[in-house]
Structure formats: structure tokens, C-alpha cells
Design a protein around this motif. Sequence first.
Motif, short mmCIF file in Angstrom:
data_model
loop_
_atom_site.label_atom_id
_atom_site.label_comp_id
_atom_site.label_asym_id
_atom_site.label_seq_id
_atom_site.Cartn_x
_atom_site.Cartn_y
_atom_site.Cartn_z
N VAL A 10 0.83 -1.20 0.00
CA VAL A 10 0.00 0.00 0.00
C VAL A 10 0.86 1.25 0.00
O VAL A 10 0.59 2.22 -0.72
N ASP A 11 1.93 1.26 0.81
CA ASP A 11 2.80 2.44 0.89
C ASP A 11 3.40 2.77 -0.47
O ASP A 11 3.51 3.95 -0.84
N ALA A 12 3.80 1.75 -1.21
CA ALA A 12 4.39 1.97 -2.53
C ALA A 12 3.36 2.54 -3.50
O ALA A 12 3.67 3.42 -4.31
N GLN A 13 2.12 2.05 -3.40
CA GLN A 13 1.07 2.57 -4.27
C GLN A 13 0.73 4.01 -3.92
O GLN A 13 0.48 4.83 -4.81
N LEU A 14 0.75 4.34 -2.64
CA LEU A 14 0.50 5.72 -2.23
C LEU A 14 1.61 6.65 -2.73
O LEU A 14 1.35 7.78 -3.14
N ARG A 15 2.86 6.17 -2.70
CA ARG A 15 3.96 6.99 -3.21
C ARG A 15 3.79 7.25 -4.71
O ARG A 15 4.05 8.36 -5.19
N ALA A 16 3.34 6.22 -5.43
CA ALA A 16 3.12 6.39 -6.87
C ALA A 16 1.99 7.40 -7.13
O ALA A 16 2.09 8.23 -8.04
N LEU A 17 0.93 7.34 -6.33
CA LEU A 17 -0.17 8.29 -6.48
C LEU A 17 0.29 9.70 -6.12
O LEU A 17 -0.09 10.68 -6.77
N LEU A 224 -9.48 5.15 -4.89
CA LEU A 224 -10.68 4.34 -4.67
C LEU A 224 -10.39 2.85 -4.85
O LEU A 224 -10.86 2.01 -4.07
N ARG A 225 -9.64 2.52 -5.89
CA ARG A 225 -9.30 1.11 -6.15
C ARG A 225 -8.47 0.55 -5.02
O ARG A 225 -8.68 -0.58 -4.56
N LEU A 226 -7.50 1.34 -4.54
CA LEU A 226 -6.64 0.89 -3.45
C LEU A 226 -7.46 0.68 -2.18
O LEU A 226 -7.23 -0.28 -1.44
N ALA A 227 -8.45 1.55 -1.94
CA ALA A 227 -9.30 1.41 -0.76
C ALA A 227 -10.07 0.09 -0.81
O ALA A 227 -10.19 -0.61 0.20
N GLU A 228 -10.59 -0.24 -1.99
CA GLU A 228 -11.36 -1.48 -2.12
C GLU A 228 -10.46 -2.71 -2.05
O GLU A 228 -10.79 -3.69 -1.38
N GLY A 240 -2.45 8.95 4.33
CA GLY A 240 -1.20 8.39 3.84
C GLY A 240 -0.70 9.12 2.60
O GLY A 240 0.50 9.31 2.41
N LEU A 241 -1.65 9.54 1.74
CA LEU A 241 -1.29 10.30 0.56
C LEU A 241 -0.71 11.66 0.95
O LEU A 241 0.28 12.12 0.36
N ARG A 242 -1.31 12.31 1.92
CA ARG A 242 -0.79 13.59 2.41
C ARG A 242 0.65 13.43 2.91
O ARG A 242 1.52 14.26 2.64
N GLU A 243 0.87 12.36 3.68
CA GLU A 243 2.22 12.13 4.22
C GLU A 243 3.21 11.85 3.10
O GLU A 243 4.35 12.33 3.15
#
Length: 253
Positions: A10-17, A224-228, A240-243
Motif C-alpha cells: 500500500v505504501d508503494a502505491q501511495l507513493r506512486a499516487l 478508490l481502487r486501493l481502498a477497495e 497516507g497520501l498527504r504524508e
Amino acid sequence: MTEITPVVPVDAQLRALADRYTSASSVGMQLLNIVGGQAENLLEKLPDSVKDRLEFVAERALSSALMAANKSRGVVPDQKGWFSTALTTAMGAAGGVGGLPSALAEMPVTVTVLMRAMLAIAKEHGFDPDDPDVMKECLMVFATSGPLSEDDGADLGFLAARVSITGASVNALIARVAPRVATVLGQKLATQTVPVLGAAAGAAVNYAYTSYYQDMAHVHFGLLRLAEDSNTPREELLEGLREALARSKVTRL
């Protein structure tokens, strides 16, 4: 033998976003370098009669775009993102040729193309473009301030918003989003009417706005996809995105 798709943390996906969000926001600075001036002064270049009507125009543009974009999916297949960018860039050039009147006429068409592009992006992330809730999410993407804004906190707030879109509530949602969109469209109109540049300014501003909103749609529906997929509350992912954005800014410094 069945190929196993690796699970991205998840952390890696948030960094990409976060990287995509930052890339989208930087488009505005490129635009300002092209047309000159400051974002906060753009609206002052418009006639008072136009500024007074912007919110009404924004509501009408969003309403017509929502209906037209959805109906067109049954006639014209979804296009790649580059096609939408090329199309709106050409329309921006045409709108910039005639100054304010032609830019006003071009604006609702551009909003419709953007809405259609967002629906295609939603599908790319595994969502049903015909789902009323997905259409609502596209409206919320429009609520981000646009590439000329530095109001990241407000943009992220809209990314987390959840509003029912059933029945008459869609009109209430459009009314809620319209003030944001009015500011964005006002900046767009003012930029398209920059003296001398004309068609070039129109093409540049539409390229910037189309790139921005498509990137923001990828961030929105990616979240949204990551949340699901991760069964994580969207508000938690938003933090997490803010961070991730904050860490990215520190790294760039």
C-alpha cells in the motif's frame, strides 16, 4: 502453471499516487511560464459581466457534460488519454482565435470531453462508468482547483468527499462543485484571451488543463481502487497520501 501477480504494498502505491499528484500540479507552473502573469490576477482580466456569470456557466457546463459524456459512450468507444488531450488542445486553439466569444463557446465542449475522459479512466481502474456513483466521483475530480491553484489541502479534501448522487442530489452536488469549477474556468478563459498569443495560448491552456484533470482522475480512482483492494478506509489512505506528498516535498528540497 498459473502466473501469480505480485502484490504491491500500500505504501508503494501511495507513493506512486503522490508522484502523479505532484506531476499534475506542476503543469500549472508550466502554463504560467507560457502565458506570463500570476494565477490570482487572471480573473481580473475578465469583463465584470463574464465574472458575474461564471458560476451559472459552470453549473450548465457540468450538467450538460455529465449527460452528454455518458450518452456518447454508447456511440463512440473510449479513447486513449493522449487523444483527449490532442482533441481539447485543438479546440483550445480554435477557441483562442476569436478571443472571449469563441473561448466561451468552446468551454462546454471541452468540459464534456474531459468528463468523457474521466469515465474512461474510471473504467481503466475497474469501475463501471455507467454507475451513478462513478459519475459522481468524476464530478468530484472537477472540484479540484485546477493546475493554477496551490490549494492542495482543499483538493485532497474533495478527493475524500462522499456524497449520494441518487435523484435530485446530483443537482445539489453540481451546485457544490460549481464555485470551484467557475474559478478554474475563469482562469482558463482569461488565459485564452491573452493578447497576441491567441490560438497558441488557447492550445496551451487546454493542453495543461486536460493533462491535469486526467492525472487527477488517475489519482482519484487509483485511491478508490486501493481502498477497495486493501480494505482500507479512504480517509486513512488519504492521510497516507498527504504524508507521501509531504515526504516528496522534503526530498525535492
